[in-house]
Write a protein that holds these residues in place. Sequence first.
Motif, short mmCIF file in Angstrom:
data_model
loop_
_atom_site.label_atom_id
_atom_site.label_comp_id
_atom_site.label_asym_id
_atom_site.label_seq_id
_atom_site.Cartn_x
_atom_site.Cartn_y
_atom_site.Cartn_z
N GLU A 370 1.15 -2.43 5.91
CA GLU A 370 0.90 -1.15 6.56
C GLU A 370 2.21 -0.38 6.77
OE1 GLU A 370 -1.53 0.66 10.42
OE2 GLU A 370 -1.09 -1.49 10.28
N HIS A 371 3.29 -1.13 6.96
CA HIS A 371 4.62 -0.51 7.13
C HIS A 371 5.28 -0.18 5.79
CE1 HIS A 371 4.07 -2.03 11.21
NE2 HIS A 371 5.06 -1.25 11.58
N ARG A 372 4.68 -0.57 4.70
CA ARG A 372 5.27 -0.33 3.38
C ARG A 372 4.49 0.72 2.57
NH1 ARG A 372 8.74 -2.31 5.96
NH2 ARG A 372 9.82 -4.27 5.48
N TRP A 373 3.26 0.99 2.94
CA TRP A 373 2.38 1.86 2.17
C TRP A 373 2.46 3.30 2.67
CZ3 TRP A 373 1.31 -2.16 -0.65
CH2 TRP A 373 0.38 -2.08 -1.71
N ARG A 374 2.05 4.22 1.82
CA ARG A 374 1.77 5.57 2.31
C ARG A 374 0.65 5.44 3.34
NH1 ARG A 374 4.50 9.04 -0.83
NH2 ARG A 374 4.94 8.37 -2.98
N ILE A 375 0.90 5.97 4.53
CA ILE A 375 -0.03 5.74 5.64
C ILE A 375 -1.44 6.20 5.30
CG2 ILE A 375 -0.55 6.35 8.03
CD1 ILE A 375 1.79 4.42 7.69
#
Length: 460
Positions: A370-375
Motif C-alpha cells: 500500500e505504501h509502494r503503489w499508486r494510492i
Amino acid sequence: MLRSITSWLLCAMLIIFASCNKKEFLEQNPDSNIFIPTTLEDCQALLDNETVMNESPVLGEVAADNFFISTTFWNTLTPREKNAYIWHPNSFEGMVANVVDWNSPYKQVFYANVVLQAVESIEITSSNEVKWKEVKGQAFFARAHAFYQIAQLFAPVFSSKNPESIPGIVLRLQPEVDEISLRSSLEVTYRQIIHDLKEAARFLSNDIPLLNRNRSSKPAALGLLARTFLSMDDYNQALKYADSCLQLYPTLIKYDTLTIGPNSNQFNKFNPETIYQSRFVTTNVLRAISVSSCVVDSSLYRSYETNDLRKAVFFRVNSQNTINPKSSYNGTNQLFTGIATDEIYLIRAECNARLGNVSEAMEDLNTLLEHRWRISAFRPLTVHNDEEALDSILAHRRKELPFRGLRWTDLRRLNKNGANIILKRWINNKDYELRPGDLRYTFLIPPDVISFTGMQQNPR
C-alpha cells in the motif's frame, strides 16, 4: 586479529586518526604507537567514523543476479570484481593481498573490540550511565554486524545439520594483536553474532538517532537479529525479533508522495524508513546512477506492475534504452546496505507464511505494498493458502530489496531449501553458470591470510 592483516589495520587506524586531529579525542600510547580511547567521547568518535564503521562487503552483490554487464566493461574491472562476477573458482586469482571485503569488516571488529575494552575501564556514574550503555551497545552491534557480513561470504550457508563440524569464520573478541586466530565452527560463529546482538539490544536505546543513523539502536539490533535468524531458517526467532523491531519503529514511506524524476534519487540518508545506515565498500560496478554499464536484469524490471511505483523509484532507463539502478536509501550513488523497515516487514511476513499464519503474513505484505503503489490503484492481494502467501512474499522481497546486499544470502538460503535458482553469465563469448549447492557460493579466504596462518581454506 590475524597477524597478516593487523599491521595493516593498525596503520590504517593511525592514518584515519591523523586525519581527525581537529577532534583531538585520542591519546597516543608511547610504548606501542597505538592510539587508545580513554573517554566515552573518544569511543563515540571512533564508532562514528563512517568511512570505517558503516561499510559492507560488495562481492556477494557482484556475484548475485540483480544485474548484468558487458564484456567491455568487465575487462575494466579489478580481478576481485571480475572473478566474483563470473564465480571464478579461485576468487582472488591475480591478487596477493588487501581484499577489502575481508579487511574492512575485520577492521570494524578491531575498532569495536578497542571500544569494548576501553569502556570497561571507564567508571559508570549517574551522569554518564546512559552514554556508557549506548557506547557499549553500539560496539557490540558493530562487531556483530561485521561478523555477520563476513559469514555471508567466507563461511558456508548455515545448516542445522552438524553446524559444530562446519568451519565458520575467525572470531576476534579482543583488540590484542599478538596471536593468530583460526576459524571457529559455523555453530560458534552464529552463536557469537546472536550473543553480541542481544547484548547490543540490552544496552541500546529504543529510540533511533534520527540525525545520526550511522549509529545503531535497539531497533537496529532487533532487526539484525531477525535477519540473522532468517538466514539460519529459524523462523520462530526471526519472527519474534522482526515483530519486536517493528513494535518500536514501524515507519514506512508512501512512495505516492514522492516527486519521482527520471534521473534523480528520491531519498537521503535521513529518510524515515532507515533504521541503520550503511553502504557498500568502494566498487567500480555498483554505484547506482553513475554507472550506466550496470544493466538491471530485464526479468526483474519487467516483474513490476504498472502501478507499482518501485519501478520508477528504483530504476531509470538510460540513453541506450537499458535499465540502471537509480535510487538508494543512502542518498548517494553508494548503494544502501543498512537496515530499513521495509525489510523487517518482509521478514515478519515470510516467517508468518512459513509458520502457517497466512492472514498475519498477508497483512504485513499488503501494508508494505500500500505504501509502494499508486494510492488510487492499490487493491490488497489475496491468497488461498500458506504456499501462495510465501510465493507472493518472496516475489515482492525480490522486487523490494534489489541492490541492498541481501540477494546473495537469499540465494544461498533459498537454494538450500530447494528453490533451484540457477545463475548465468555471458562474458568473452563464454557461458558461466552457478547452480544450487555449488561450493562457489562460499568465497575463498584471501590467499595472504591462508599462507600466513595455515588455516583451513574453503573447498573447491
